[in-house]
Design an enzyme around this catalytic site. Structure first.
Site, PDB file in Angstrom:
ATOM      1  N   ASP A 447       0.858  -1.192   0.000  1.00  0.00           N
ATOM      2  CA  ASP A 447       0.000   0.000   0.000  1.00  0.00           C
ATOM      3  C   ASP A 447       0.892   1.238   0.000  1.00  0.00           C
ATOM      4  O   ASP A 447       2.116   1.143   0.147  1.00  0.00           O
ATOM      5  CB  ASP A 447      -0.886  -0.058   1.250  1.00  0.00           C
ATOM      6  CG  ASP A 447      -1.971   1.000   1.270  1.00  0.00           C
ATOM      7  OD1 ASP A 447      -2.267   1.575   0.208  1.00  0.00           O
ATOM      8  OD2 ASP A 447      -2.527   1.254   2.355  1.00  0.00           O
ATOM      9  N   GLU A 450       2.511   5.078  -4.064  1.00  0.00           N
ATOM     10  CA  GLU A 450       2.479   6.010  -5.204  1.00  0.00           C
ATOM     11  C   GLU A 450       3.805   6.757  -5.433  1.00  0.00           C
ATOM     12  O   GLU A 450       4.018   7.132  -6.599  1.00  0.00           O
ATOM     13  CB  GLU A 450       1.334   7.018  -5.010  1.00  0.00           C
ATOM     14  CG  GLU A 450      -0.039   6.421  -5.115  1.00  0.00           C
ATOM     15  CD  GLU A 450      -0.389   5.512  -3.943  1.00  0.00           C
ATOM     16  OE1 GLU A 450      -1.043   4.476  -4.179  1.00  0.00           O
ATOM     17  OE2 GLU A 450       0.007   5.817  -2.794  1.00  0.00           O
ATOM     18  N   ASP A 598      -9.015   2.917  -1.629  1.00  0.00           N
ATOM     19  CA  ASP A 598      -9.811   3.236  -0.441  1.00  0.00           C
ATOM     20  C   ASP A 598     -11.159   3.833  -0.830  1.00  0.00           C
ATOM     21  O   ASP A 598     -11.381   5.042  -0.730  1.00  0.00           O
ATOM     22  CB  ASP A 598      -9.028   4.201   0.459  1.00  0.00           C
ATOM     23  CG  ASP A 598      -7.743   3.568   0.977  1.00  0.00           C
ATOM     24  OD1 ASP A 598      -7.693   2.333   1.074  1.00  0.00           O
ATOM     25  OD2 ASP A 598      -6.800   4.309   1.285  1.00  0.00           O
TER      26      ASP A 598
END
Length: 906
Positions: A447, A450, A598
Site C-alpha cells: 500500500d 504512489e 480506499d
C-alpha cells in the site's frame, strides 16, 4: 500587405516594416492568449514555424528510420525545442507496429527495459495489417489499415512539439469516437469526447474520487470504429506526468492529444480487428499476467483496526460459526509497532500469539496476509538501520536521506533502482516473515506506494507533522494543525533537502536532459494533488542509477511490486506469489494483482467498482482485481453490504475490508441478510471456481480477458458500447447486478443471442433490447449463461478451497440457437510456480447428434471425475449421469445414457 501599405503612407519604409512587425507580434500574442483560454497550445511570443521536417529515410526489411529536423525558428513553448530527432518504425508482428521518435543523442529519458521489458518481433512490412505513412514537411505520420485504408492514428494538421520539458502530439479522430481505457480512473467506461482531460500522475487518492488522477497509470486506449466494424489499440509507453485530452474544436475537429512533461514518443499500434484481439495483442506489450494460486480466488476478510490478535481470532471463529466460508484472514497496519513496517505491536500482536493465529489458520486450510508499506520509519530500529547501512534509501542532492511523513512519522523511502535494494527487501522478508521464527504469511499486501507522503511540499523539516500513534483513519492526513505530538529528532546525518535543478551531464543515454526544472515544469498537468511533488517524494530526487524521480514517479508502485514479488519468491521459491498492490503502471499485471483503493461505502462506489474493475482486467492486463466489498470509508448498510457481497463474488479478487471504529463492522456475519447473501454468493463462486480459474489461466497464456465488457463479445451491437453495469465473468456468464438502493428490480440489456438464467436454467432469447427483472431479493444477483458454452462446475461448495478441490465436477451445457456448445477446463496443482503436470481439456456438444466429446491433454490427475451432465434448452433441461474420469478423452451419446428431467433431480 494592406496593413503594410497603410503604415508606409504614415512612416518611412523602414519604419513601416518595423511598426508592422511590432503590431503583428502583439496580434500573435493576443491570439495566443485566446487560444490558451480555449485549450489550445500556442507558440512563444515570437514568430515560429513549429514542427519538424523528415529526411534521410532508410528502409529495411521490417521497418524504416528517418531524421527529423526542427523547422526554425524554434517555438520553445514550455522548454527548449530539440533540433534533431530520429524516427524509427518497426513492424514487429502482423498486427503490431512499434513507432518511436526520440532525440538523436538519446539523452532524453526512456523507461528502462528492466522495468518494462519490451516485446520483440520482426515481420516484413508487406506482412503487416497496418502501414505507416509519412508526410515529410511539415512532418506527420499516419497509421493505416491496409485492407480498407482507414487511418487509425493520424498526426497531420497538428505539429509535433518535442521540447526539453514538454511533449505534445495529436491524432485526429472520427466524430463521436468510441474510446475506452486511459486509466486508472472511475469515469464512465466509454470515455467522454468533449473537454475531457485524463491526467496521469500517481497519487494517494483517498475515497477514489471520479474525474481525478488516481493510484495508477496505464496510457493505453482501445478505439472502436463502427463504419469498419474494427477495433484497434494504442499504447503510449511514457512514465512522465501527462494530460491526455479528448476534444472537438471547429478548426481542428475531433482529436486526442498527448501532453507530457518529458520522455519520448514511444507508441505501439495494435490492429485488432476485434476488441479481444486487441487485448491479446496488448498483452504482448504489457507482459502476460501472472497466474495466481487457486486459494487466492477464495473469500478474504480484512479490517483496519482489529487491534489485537484475539479480535482477529474472534473474526475467524465467527465466520465458522455463521457457516460462511473464509479462505484468508488479513490484517492492516495496526499489527505493527507504531506503524513501523517489519515490526509487531508487542501488546496487540505479540509474536507468540500471532504465530498461534497463523498456525490455527494453516491447520484449518486457511491463509494469512499482512500489509507492508514502502516507507521505513526514520528511527533506530533494524529495518531502518540496515537500509541506512546498505545505502538503499532515496537521497537529496547533498547526499542525506530524504525524509517524508507517513504512518510511523518521519520516514525514508527505498530506492527501487538501487542494485542493493532487492537483497535488502529479501532480507527483511526472510527475517520478519520467517516460517520458523517470524510470521509465516501466505501472500502480501502493499500500500501507500504512489509513493504517498502526508507532508506538503517542500516538507522541510517534517518533524512537525505526525499521525496520532493510536488507530487513526488513513483518510485523515496529518498536518501542522492536527499534530498531536512531535516526532523524535531523526538520527544524525539527515539535513533538510534543497530544491535543485538537474545538472547531470555525464553523457549516459536515456537518463534525462540536464538543465531541467524538476520541481516546477512550465507545463502544469492537471494533478488534483497540486504540484508534482506535493504529498509524494520530491521530483528532484535522483535515484542511484542517475534517473530523476521527475521521470520515474509513476513507476514507483510497480517497481515495489516487482521487488516484493521477488522477496516472496525468496521465501517460497516454488510457490506462486499472491501480491496485491495499490499503485500500478503498464505491465503491473505480470507481477501482481490490484485492489481498487480506499473506496467509500455507498452505492456510487458500488456501481463504479464495475467499470473500474473492467479497466484493469479488459484493457490493462491486470486480471486479479476487485474493490473493497461493502466499501472501506464510512459505514455500510445491511442492504448495501448484501448486494455488494453478491457482486464481489463475481470479482476475481474477493475481499471484504473496511476502516476502523466508529464505522460499523461489516463482516458478513454482522447482519442476517448479509450472512444469507454471502453464503449463497460464496456457494455459487466456489462451485464456479474452476471455471474462473480456467478463464484466468487463459488470460495469462494469450491475454483473453477473464472479465470483459459486453461489447467485447458483441462488438457489432452499438447498444453494448456504453454498458458498464453489466459484464461477462469468463466467456459464459453475464453478470447484471441490481445497482440502486432499495430496488428489487433491474433493467438489463440482452443482445440478440440465446441466454439461460443461471439460477433457474430457463432459456431466455435475447432480441437486442432491454428487459426488466423483478422480485430480486437482496441475497441474489442476476446471472445469465450465454448460449453456445459449456461450464464445468463442482457438484457442491465447500468451506475451503482445499476441500473444494476434492469434489467431483458436473458440466452445464448451454446450447446456442444452432444447438452447439463448447467449453474449457484447466487443471493443475493450484500452487506451484512451475507446474510438473497440467490438464487442458476441451468440451464440445452437438444437440443434433446428441454427442458430448471431451478431448485435450490430461497430464494432471485431479483425483476426481465428472459426475453429471446437464443439458439446457429443448423441452426442458436434462440431467444425465456421466461418471467419467478426467484422465482421458471420450465421446458419449447422451441418448444412450441415463438421463432424467433436471427439475425432477433438483
Amino acid at each position: 500587405m494592406i496593413f503594410l501599405e497603410a503604415f508606409a503612407w504614415l512612416f518611412p519604409s523602414n519604419l513601416a516594416v518595423l511598426a508592422w512587425q511590432i503590431m503583428r507580434g502583439y496580434l500573435v500574442l493576443g491570439a495566443c492568449k485566446m487560444m490558451i483560454f480555449g485549450g489550445e497550445v500556442c507558440p512563444s511570443q515570437h514568430e515560429c514555424l513549429g514542427g519538424y521536417t523528415a529526411s534521410n529515410f532508410q528502409y529495411t526489411h521490417s521497418g524504416v528510420t528517418a531524421d527529423l529536423k526542427l523547422r526554425q525558428p524554434a517555438c520553445d513553448v514550455y522548454g527548449l525545442d530539440l533540433k534533431d530527432l530520429r524516427l524509427t518504425v518497426d513492424y514487429e508482428t502482423e498486427y503490431r507496429i512499434h513507432l518511436k521518435i526520440f532525440d538523436v543523442d538519446e539523452q532524453v529519458y526512456q523507461i528502462p527495459e528492466s522495468v518494462l521489458p519490451r516485446p520483440r518481433g520482426s515481420v516484413s512490412a508487406g506482412e503487416s495489417a497496418l502501414e505507416v505513412r509519412v508526410v515529410e514537411d511539415p512532418f506527420s505520420f499516419a497509421v493505416v489499415r491496409k485492407d480498407n485504408h482507414e487511418a487509425i492514428f493520424n498526426t497531420s494538421g497538428s505539429d509535433i512539439i518535442f521540447e526539453s520539458q514538454y511533449l505534445r502530439f495529436r491524432t485526429s479522430l472520427p466524430l463521436h469516437p468510441i474510446i475506452y481505457g486511459l486509466g486508472e480512473h472511475t469515469d464512465p467506461m466509454l470515455l467522454l469526447t468533449t473537454d475531457y482531460i485524463r491526467t496521469f500522475w500517481s497519487r494517494d487518492a483517498g475515497m477514489v474520487p471520479p474525474g481525478t488522477n488516481l493510484y495508477g497509470n496505464h496510457p493505453v486506449y482501445f478505439e472502436h470504429r463502427v463504419q469498419s466494424n474494427s477495433t484497434h489499440g494504442v499504447a503510449f509507453v511514457n512514465s512522465n506526468g501527462m494530460d491526455i485530452k479528448i476534444n472537438r474544436k471547429k478548426k481542428s475537429g475531433q482529436y486526442l492529444e498527448y501532453n507530457t512533461v518529458g520522455g519520448i514518443i514511444d507508441l505501439y499500434f495494435l490492429a485488432g480487428p476485434g476488441p479481444i484481439d486487441v487485448a491479446r495483442q496488448f498483452s504482448e506489450v504489457s507482459g502476460k499476467a501472472a497466474m495466481m494460486p487457486y486459494w487466492g480466488f477464495g473469500f478474504h476478510q480484512c479490517r483496519f483496526g482489529y487491534g489485537n490478535v484475539e479480535n482477529v481470532f474472534e473474526v475467524v471463529r465467527s465466520y465458522a460459526k455463521a457457516n460462511i466460508p473464509l479462505e484468508t484472514m488479513w490484517t492492516d497496519i495496526d499489527y505493527m509497532d507504531g506503524f513501523k513496517v517489519f515490526t509487531l505491536n508487542p501488546e496487540g500482536f505479540p509474536l507468540d500469539k500471532t504465530r498461534e493465529l497463523v498456525d490455527y489458520l494453516h491447520d484449518h486450510d486457511q491463509h494469512y496476509v499482512m500489509m507492508v508499506d514502502p516507507a521505513i520509519a526514520y528511527q533506530d530500529y533494524p529495518a531502518f538501520n540496515k537500509g541506512k547501512e546498505e545505502g538503499i534509501f532515496m537521497k537529496t542532492a547533498n547526499g542525506s536521506i530524504y525524509r517524508g511523513v507517513v504512518w510511523p512519522g518521519t520516514t525514508a523511502y527505498p530506492d527501487w533502482f538501487n542494485d542493493k535494494t532487492q537483497a535488502y527487501w529479501n532480507g527483511q522478508f526472510s527475517s520478519f516473515f520467517n516460517k520458523s521464527t517470524g510470521v509465516d504469511i501466505d501472500a502480501l499486501w502493499i500500500d501507500m506506494n504512489e509513493p504517498s507522503n502526508f507532508c506538503d511540499y517542500p516538507c522541510n523539516p517534517p518533524e512537525g507533522l505526525i499521525a496520532e500513534s493510536g488507530l487513526v483513519s488513513p483518510l485523515v492526513l496529518p498536518d501542522a494543525a492536527t499534530a498531536q505530538r512531535p516526532i523524535q529528532a531523526p538520527p544524525n546525518g539527515s539535513q533538510p533537502q534543497k530544491h535543485v535543478t538537474s545538472k547531470r551531464r555525464d553523457g549516459r543515454k536515456m537518463k534525462g536532459l540536464p538543465g531541467r526544472d524538476l520541481i516546477n515544469p512550465k507545463y502544469a498537468i492537471h494533478n488534483v494533488g497540486g504540484s508534482l511533488s506535493n504529498h509524494t517524494v520530491p521530483t528532484d530526487l535522483i535515484h542511484t542509477n542517475g534517473l530523476a524521480e521527475y521521470d520515474t514517479h509513476n513507476l514507483y508502485g510497480t517497481m515495489m511490486s516487482a521487488t516484493s514479488r521477488e522477496a516472496m519468491l525468496s521465501r517460497r521459491p516454488t510457490k506462486r506469489p499472491l501480491v496485491i498492490t495499490r499503485s500500478t503502471f503498464m505491465g503491473a499485471g505480470a507481477k501482481v494483482g490490484h485492489w481498487l483503493g480506499d473506496n467509500v461505502s455507498d452505492w456510487g462506489n458500488y456501481r463504479r467498482s464495475i467499470r473500474h474493475m473492467l479497466q484493469f482486467s479488459s484493457f490493462f492486463q491486470v486480471p486479479m482485481v476487485g474493490a473493497d466489498v461493502c466499501g472501506f470509508v464510512g459505514s455500510s448498510t445491511e442492504t448495501l453490504c448484501a448486494r455488494w457481497a453478491t457482486l464481489g463474488a463475481f470479482y476475481t479478487f474477493y475481499r471484504n475490508h473496511n476502516n476502523p471504529w466508529p464505522a460499523v463492522g461489516q463482516e458478513f456475519y454482522q447482519w442476517p441478510m448479509v450472512a444469507d447473501a454471502a453464503r449463497k454468493a460464496i456457494d455459487t463462486r466456489y462451485r464456479l471456481l474452476d471455471y474462473i480459474y480456467t478463464a484466468f489461466h487463459k488470460q495469462t497464456v494469450d491475454g483473453t480477458p477473464v472479465m470483459s465488457p459486453m461489447w467485447f463479445l458483441y462488438p457489432t451491437d452499438p447498444k453494448t458500447f456504453p454498458v458498464h453495469l453489466q459484464y461477462f465473468y469468463g466467456p459464459s456468464l453475464l453478470i447484471s447486478p441490481v445497482t440502486e438502493e432499495a430496488y428489487t428490480n433491474v433493467t438489463i440489456y440482452l443482445p440478440s443471442d440465446q441466454f439461460y438464467d443461471f439460477h433457474t436454467v430457463k432459456p431466455i432469447s435475447g432480441n437486442g433490447s432491454n428487459i426488466t427483472l423483478t422480485n430480486i431479493s437482496f441475497t441474489e444477483i442476476p446471472v445469465h449463461i450465454r448460449g453456445g458454452t459449456i461450464i464445468p462446475l463442482r457438484t457442491k461448495s465447500a468451506n475451503t478451497t482445499t476441500a473444494l478441490r476434492k469434489l467431483d465436477f458436473e458440466l452445464l451445457v448451454a446450447p446456442d440457437k444452432e444447438g452447439r456448445a463448447k467449453g474449457e477446463l484447466y487443471l493443475d496443482d493450484g500452487d506451484s510456480l512451475v507446474q510438473q503436470a497440467t490438464s487442458e481439456i476441451e468440451f464440445w456438444f452437438d444437440k443434433a447428434t446428441k454427442i458430448l466429446e471431451m478431448n485435450g491433454t490430461f497430464g494432471y490427475d485431479a483425483g476426481v471425475k465428472i459426475g453429471n451432465l446437464t443439458v439446457l434448452g429443448g423441452s426442458g433441461p436434462l440431467r444425465c449421469l456421466l461418471d467419467r474420469k478426467l484422465t482421458a478423452g471420450f465421446a458419449v451419446n447422451i441418448g444412450r445414457i441415463k438421463c432424467t428431467s433436471y427439475y425432477a433431480e433438483v
